[in-house]
Design a protein around this motif. Structure first.
Motif, PDB file in Angstrom:
ATOM      1  N   LYS A  76       0.828  -1.207   0.000  1.00  0.00           N
ATOM      2  CA  LYS A  76       0.000   0.000   0.000  1.00  0.00           C
ATOM      3  C   LYS A  76       0.861   1.254   0.000  1.00  0.00           C
ATOM      4  O   LYS A  76       0.526   2.263  -0.650  1.00  0.00           O
ATOM      5  CB  LYS A  76      -0.932   0.022   1.213  1.00  0.00           C
ATOM      6  CG  LYS A  76      -1.841   1.248   1.186  1.00  0.00           C
ATOM      7  CD  LYS A  76      -2.827   1.293   2.307  1.00  0.00           C
ATOM      8  CE  LYS A  76      -3.720   2.539   2.155  1.00  0.00           C
ATOM      9  NZ  LYS A  76      -4.708   2.665   3.218  1.00  0.00           N
ATOM     10  N   SER A 100      -0.355   2.030  -3.924  1.00  0.00           N
ATOM     11  CA  SER A 100      -1.646   1.985  -3.249  1.00  0.00           C
ATOM     12  C   SER A 100      -2.767   1.486  -4.157  1.00  0.00           C
ATOM     13  O   SER A 100      -3.543   0.599  -3.785  1.00  0.00           O
ATOM     14  CB  SER A 100      -1.990   3.380  -2.706  1.00  0.00           C
ATOM     15  OG  SER A 100      -3.255   3.363  -2.091  1.00  0.00           O
ATOM     16  N   GLU A 101      -2.883   2.035  -5.356  1.00  0.00           N
ATOM     17  CA  GLU A 101      -3.981   1.659  -6.252  1.00  0.00           C
ATOM     18  C   GLU A 101      -3.847   0.227  -6.735  1.00  0.00           C
ATOM     19  O   GLU A 101      -4.841  -0.501  -6.840  1.00  0.00           O
ATOM     20  CB  GLU A 101      -4.043   2.628  -7.436  1.00  0.00           C
ATOM     21  CG  GLU A 101      -4.563   4.008  -7.079  1.00  0.00           C
ATOM     22  CD  GLU A 101      -5.972   3.937  -6.474  1.00  0.00           C
ATOM     23  OE1 GLU A 101      -6.812   3.155  -6.981  1.00  0.00           O
ATOM     24  OE2 GLU A 101      -6.206   4.629  -5.471  1.00  0.00           O
ATOM     25  N   LYS A 115      -4.924  -2.032  -3.985  1.00  0.00           N
ATOM     26  CA  LYS A 115      -6.375  -2.030  -3.835  1.00  0.00           C
ATOM     27  C   LYS A 115      -7.025  -2.890  -4.917  1.00  0.00           C
ATOM     28  O   LYS A 115      -7.958  -3.660  -4.648  1.00  0.00           O
ATOM     29  CB  LYS A 115      -6.889  -0.600  -3.910  1.00  0.00           C
ATOM     30  CG  LYS A 115      -8.386  -0.465  -3.703  1.00  0.00           C
ATOM     31  CD  LYS A 115      -8.800   0.992  -3.710  1.00  0.00           C
ATOM     32  CE  LYS A 115     -10.309   1.125  -3.480  1.00  0.00           C
ATOM     33  NZ  LYS A 115     -10.732   2.552  -3.473  1.00  0.00           N
ATOM     34  N   LYS A 132      -9.262  -6.374  -4.493  1.00  0.00           N
ATOM     35  CA  LYS A 132     -10.598  -6.446  -5.086  1.00  0.00           C
ATOM     36  C   LYS A 132     -10.742  -7.669  -5.987  1.00  0.00           C
ATOM     37  O   LYS A 132     -11.762  -8.372  -5.960  1.00  0.00           O
ATOM     38  CB  LYS A 132     -10.863  -5.170  -5.877  1.00  0.00           C
ATOM     39  CG  LYS A 132     -12.270  -5.081  -6.442  1.00  0.00           C
ATOM     40  CD  LYS A 132     -12.505  -3.737  -7.121  1.00  0.00           C
ATOM     41  CE  LYS A 132     -13.929  -3.640  -7.649  1.00  0.00           C
ATOM     42  NZ  LYS A 132     -14.177  -2.318  -8.293  1.00  0.00           N
ATOM     43  N   LYS A 138      -8.564  -1.231   8.673  1.00  0.00           N
ATOM     44  CA  LYS A 138      -9.123  -0.115   7.887  1.00  0.00           C
ATOM     45  C   LYS A 138      -8.016   0.776   7.329  1.00  0.00           C
ATOM     46  O   LYS A 138      -8.168   1.369   6.241  1.00  0.00           O
ATOM     47  CB  LYS A 138     -10.066   0.710   8.770  1.00  0.00           C
ATOM     48  CG  LYS A 138     -10.782   1.858   8.059  1.00  0.00           C
ATOM     49  CD  LYS A 138     -11.711   2.577   9.020  1.00  0.00           C
ATOM     50  CE  LYS A 138     -12.339   3.802   8.352  1.00  0.00           C
ATOM     51  NZ  LYS A 138     -13.248   3.425   7.257  1.00  0.00           N
ATOM     52  N   ILE A 183      -6.872  -1.652   4.259  1.00  0.00           N
ATOM     53  CA  ILE A 183      -7.848  -2.246   3.331  1.00  0.00           C
ATOM     54  C   ILE A 183      -9.096  -1.361   3.252  1.00  0.00           C
ATOM     55  O   ILE A 183      -9.510  -0.754   4.245  1.00  0.00           O
ATOM     56  CB  ILE A 183      -8.258  -3.667   3.804  1.00  0.00           C
ATOM     57  CG1 ILE A 183      -7.031  -4.548   4.050  1.00  0.00           C
ATOM     58  CG2 ILE A 183      -9.203  -4.315   2.813  1.00  0.00           C
ATOM     59  CD1 ILE A 183      -6.270  -4.915   2.814  1.00  0.00           C
ATOM     60  N   ASP A 184      -9.693  -1.323   2.079  1.00  0.00           N
ATOM     61  CA  ASP A 184     -10.973  -0.616   1.899  1.00  0.00           C
ATOM     62  C   ASP A 184     -12.068  -1.462   2.559  1.00  0.00           C
ATOM     63  O   ASP A 184     -12.539  -2.447   1.992  1.00  0.00           O
ATOM     64  CB  ASP A 184     -11.248  -0.438   0.407  1.00  0.00           C
ATOM     65  CG  ASP A 184     -12.542   0.327   0.143  1.00  0.00           C
ATOM     66  OD1 ASP A 184     -13.315   0.560   1.100  1.00  0.00           O
ATOM     67  OD2 ASP A 184     -12.791   0.665  -1.028  1.00  0.00           O
ATOM     68  N   THR A 185     -12.465  -1.074   3.788  1.00  0.00           N
ATOM     69  CA  THR A 185     -13.435  -1.885   4.531  1.00  0.00           C
ATOM     70  C   THR A 185     -14.835  -1.815   3.910  1.00  0.00           C
ATOM     71  O   THR A 185     -15.641  -2.734   4.100  1.00  0.00           O
ATOM     72  CB  THR A 185     -13.494  -1.434   6.000  1.00  0.00           C
ATOM     73  OG1 THR A 185     -13.674  -0.014   6.057  1.00  0.00           O
ATOM     74  CG2 THR A 185     -12.211  -1.812   6.730  1.00  0.00           C
ATOM     75  N   ASP A 186     -15.133  -0.746   3.194  1.00  0.00           N
ATOM     76  CA  ASP A 186     -16.431  -0.691   2.491  1.00  0.00           C
ATOM     77  C   ASP A 186     -16.494  -1.801   1.444  1.00  0.00           C
ATOM     78  O   ASP A 186     -17.526  -2.468   1.285  1.00  0.00           O
ATOM     79  CB  ASP A 186     -16.613   0.674   1.819  1.00  0.00           C
ATOM     80  CG  ASP A 186     -16.809   1.793   2.829  1.00  0.00           C
ATOM     81  OD1 ASP A 186     -17.354   1.508   3.926  1.00  0.00           O
ATOM     82  OD2 ASP A 186     -16.417   2.932   2.544  1.00  0.00           O
ATOM     83  N   LEU A 187     -15.382  -1.984   0.729  1.00  0.00           N
ATOM     84  CA  LEU A 187     -15.320  -3.048  -0.272  1.00  0.00           C
ATOM     85  C   LEU A 187     -15.458  -4.409   0.400  1.00  0.00           C
ATOM     86  O   LEU A 187     -16.197  -5.279  -0.090  1.00  0.00           O
ATOM     87  CB  LEU A 187     -13.996  -2.960  -1.029  1.00  0.00           C
ATOM     88  CG  LEU A 187     -13.698  -4.113  -2.002  1.00  0.00           C
ATOM     89  CD1 LEU A 187     -14.746  -4.152  -3.120  1.00  0.00           C
ATOM     90  CD2 LEU A 187     -12.293  -3.990  -2.588  1.00  0.00           C
ATOM     91  N   TYR A 218     -17.812  -2.841  11.846  1.00  0.00           N
ATOM     92  CA  TYR A 218     -18.124  -1.997  10.679  1.00  0.00           C
ATOM     93  C   TYR A 218     -19.453  -1.278  10.883  1.00  0.00           C
ATOM     94  O   TYR A 218     -19.563  -0.055  10.667  1.00  0.00           O
ATOM     95  CB  TYR A 218     -18.169  -2.868   9.421  1.00  0.00           C
ATOM     96  CG  TYR A 218     -18.512  -2.099   8.165  1.00  0.00           C
ATOM     97  CD1 TYR A 218     -17.526  -1.409   7.455  1.00  0.00           C
ATOM     98  CD2 TYR A 218     -19.829  -2.065   7.677  1.00  0.00           C
ATOM     99  CE1 TYR A 218     -17.849  -0.702   6.298  1.00  0.00           C
ATOM    100  CE2 TYR A 218     -20.154  -1.363   6.530  1.00  0.00           C
ATOM    101  CZ  TYR A 218     -19.155  -0.684   5.847  1.00  0.00           C
ATOM    102  OH  TYR A 218     -19.487   0.030   4.694  1.00  0.00           O
TER     103      TYR A 218
END
Length: 719
Positions: free
Chosen positions: A608, A612-613, A616, A620, A657, A660-664, A704
């Motif tokens: 990251k 970073s991208e 991610k 995913k 968090k 990692i993208d916790t929303d994802l 979450y």
């Protein structure tokens, strides 16, 4: 001092000294004066009893020997009396009567061996005196029962005659025999010096019998008794017959002993010299004629023992001998593997404070202290108050706590590496050695040295064969420790780097967790320690570190890299970690599906931080199955004792968090899991008990949703 060899046969003797040149306590000057008193008293016919007083182990027998030495050699006039010596050992006899009659028998035999008629005659009367004394005892105890219960008794004269003595013309009484003995001894040209040692070790009845011999039965003319004893012990023993307390025993002893001689005080400088000479003697026995660097180092440790002298609480020379003999045995068993100063203090405790020693010996590291390499006996990790636990117990119960503070300092003021490298007792790698003297499982030092030399000579196959032999025959951790110690002694960079490469090429020999590749193992410990040694080298290590990196897989390289603290090429090592993760085989991807690998979070931070991208997008793409989703979450709770996963706590969630993208993650969980969490379920979660993948996912959902509710509440307040 006589030179000794390292053959294991040179314990210090507790036997008393015989000659003045052996006297390290400076007793000889006082002993010389006492000897002159005895010599000057040679022409005085009256019996004399001299008591040499001292505690057990203070050197009473040695002092007596110094008095005896040449006591029979002195200038005298033509009519002067010589001195004859008679040693009587009361320990040899099983009963009081046996002791009594053996004394007279031995004295008579001593007189028979001389050429002087008066002494031979005195010897004959002493034998008769002894037999008549025996007859008196028999007359009081024997008899033949008649029908009506009466006894046929015998007079001493009848028994005396039955013993084979011609009694014609003899006046039969103890007094008459004693007069004849005194008359003949007084006419003789000899003073008889009777030595009796350690009467304080006899039981109370034997002590009484012996004192009765000296004062009542054998207080003959021209006899001088020299008796060694601890007067306190003798007074305690004889008080039973003569009173109610020790004072009564002391008063009785005063009547027996004409001249009490207390051992002279041992001057501090003489006691210290005694200790230093004896310590030098046992160390000389240990090293023999060796003069290499290893034994020169050990000599420095011996000097540290000497420097500690003011802290020792020795009361007697015998205590010094006992401690040093125990230390001597320890040196031969494990001296090459430990620090000699610490070993000496442990042996000192063993002799001087056995209960404290056993308390320390029985100490064991538990799971909660396994990551604390320094032993201080403070049991409760996280407690700001010290001492606590066992340390507090040792402080309160034992007088030897000052010794413990030296061996197990708290707080720690020296670097951990110093304790490890110096083989100190307070380091977990060495602690058990100080209490395990058996040779089973001991790694032969010569094989370790041979392995080092084979690598230096580039005989790599031979080196591998020897390393394999060691790994199969001994504890892998001990083998690595011994090899690592030798690495610290290697001065040339090229030799050190060759050894590092060889160890890494053969690292699979040290994988002691074959059933769980991601648990820290001896192999991982070796890799971490090699990193520490490289960083400590500080110069010319970049190339070798990068070469090592190419040999390791991403997990090993993560452990290796995290040990470097202050290097300017750490980013290059981290880049290599990332490249190795990306290059994993398809069936091994994603790397986070192995949550037992505690280095995964380090990989996530590196990826990251640099891409970073791309990181991610990688996450995913691989959250494509229910299994992968659950395993990603499972990377973040604690993995306790390498056995089970705990609860995904709020702190774990926040750390997750940050990476990692916790929303994802929640979106993917919603596709494969139920997101309904009830209160009863939450209350059952236990961080110190095993949690399933489902538990960890539910804990993620809980944290979450709680976070989103809090954010919604804050937003409502703003609106």
């Amino acid at each position: 001092m006589t030179e000794t060899k390292k053959d294991g046969s040179h314990f210090l003797s507790e036997s008393p000294i015989e000659l003045s040149k052996q006297d390290l306590l400076n007793y000889k000057h006082y002993a010389e004066k006492v000897r002159k008193v005895v010599q000057n008293n040679a022409n005085n016919p009256e019996p004399l009893t001299i008591g040499v007083y001292g505690k057990w182990g203070e050197g009473k027998t040695s002092f007596m020997n110094l008095v005896e030495n040449q006591v029979d050699l002195f200038e005298k006039n033509l009519d002067g009396k010589g001195i004859m010596k008679y040693h009587f050992n009361p320990w040899r006899y099983g009963s009081e009567d046996e002791m009594l009659f053996a004394f007279f028998q031995g004295l008579a035999q001593k007189l028979f061996l001389t050429q002087e008629t008066n002494l031979k005659t005195a010897g004959n009367y002493i034998l008769k005196f002894s037999r008549y004394l025996k007859a008196i005892k028999l007359s009081a105890s024997v008899g033949v029962p008649k029908l009506w219960g009466a006894k046929v008794t015998f007079t001493p004269s009848e028994i005396f005659e039955a013993l084979g003595e011609d009694i014609k013309g003899e006046e039969l009484s103890l007094e008459s025999f004693k007069e004849k003995i005194d008359d003949t001894l007084e006419k003789a040209r000899w003073k008889i010096l009777v030595f009796i040692d350690d009467i304080d070790r006899l039981d109370k009845d034997e002590i009484y019998t012996l004192l009765k011999i000296v004062k009542l039965n054998a207080d003959f003319k021209n006899l001088v008794y020299l008796i060694t004893m601890d007067p306190d012990q003798v007074s305690k023993a004889i008080k039973v017959r003569y009173g109610e307390d020790n004072m009564d025993g002391e008063l009785f002893l005063e009547k027996i002993i004409n001249i009490p001689i207390h051992l002279p005080k041992i001057e501090k400088v003489d006691f210290r010299l005694f200790f230093e000479k004896k310590l030098e003697q046992v160390f000389q026995s240990y090293i023999g004629n060796s003069n290499n660097a290893f034994f020169n180092k050990k000599k420095l440790e011996i000097e540290e023992i000497n420097e500690d002298y003011e802290h020792y609480q020795f009361k007697t020379p015998r205590e010094v001998i006992r401690v040093l003999n125990s230390f001597y045995l320890g040196m031969f068993a494990i001296g090459d593997e430990v620090h000699l100063r610490d070993l000496f203090w442990i042996e000192y405790l063993k002799i001087k404070d056995d209960k404290c020693y056993k308390k320390i010996k029985d100490f064991r590291l538990d799971e909660m202290r396994v990551f604390e390499p320094i032993i201080s006996f403070n049991d409760y990790l996280g407690s700001t108050k010290t001492p606590n636990g066992l340390r507090k117990n040792l402080l309160e119960e034992y007088d030897s706590f000052s010794i413990i503070e030296m061996l197990f300092p708290d707080p720690i003021k020296s670097p951990i590496e110093d304790f490890e490298k110096s083989k100190r007792v307070n380091h977990e790698e060495h602690f058990d050695k100080y209490f395990s003297f058996h040779m089973q499982g001991k790694i032969p030092e010569i094989k370790i040295l041979k392995y080092i030399e084979l690598v230096k000579l580039e005989k790599y196959e031979d080196a591998k064969g020897l390393l394999k032999e060691l790994s199969l025959g001994f504890d892998n951790k001990k083998i690595l420790y011994r090899i690592e110690f030798q690495l610290d002694e290697v001065k040339k960079d090229v030799e050190l780097y060759g050894l590092i490469h060889n160890l890494l090429d053969n690292r699979d020999l040290f994988n002691d967790n074959d059933n769980d590749l991601f648990s820290p193992s001896t192999r991982i410990r070796m890799i971490e320690n090699l990193a520490v040694r490289l960083e400590n080298r500080s110069e010319n290590v970049k190339n070798i570190s990068l070469e090592v990196a190419d040999k390791l897989d991403y997990m090993e390289l993560s452990f290796f890299t995290r040990k470097f603290k202050n290097i300017d090429y750490k980013i290059e090592l981290e880049s290599k970690i990332l490249n190795k993760v990306k290059a994993l085989k398809e069936e091994q991807q994603p790397f986070f599906k192995y949550p037992k690998n505690i280095m995964n979070k380090m990989v996530m931070e590196i990826w990251k931080g640099s891409e970073s991208e791309k990181f991610k997008q990688f996450v995913k793409e691989h959250l494509n199955t229910k299994e992968n989703i659950g395993l990603l979450v499972r990377n973040f709770p604690g993995y306790w004792d390498n056995k089970f996963f705990g609860v995904l706590t709020q702190d774990n969630y926040k750390y997750m968090k940050s990476l990692i993208d916790t929303d994802l993650v929640f979106e993917k969980i919603s596709e494969h899991y139920s997101v309904s969490i009830d209160k009863t379920q939450v209350e059952k979660w236990d961080d110190l008990a095993p949690n399933s993948v489902q538990d960890n996912v539910d804990q993620f959902i809980y944290e979450y949703q709680k976070e989103k509710e809090l954010e919604s509440s804050k937003q409502s307040t703003k609106d």
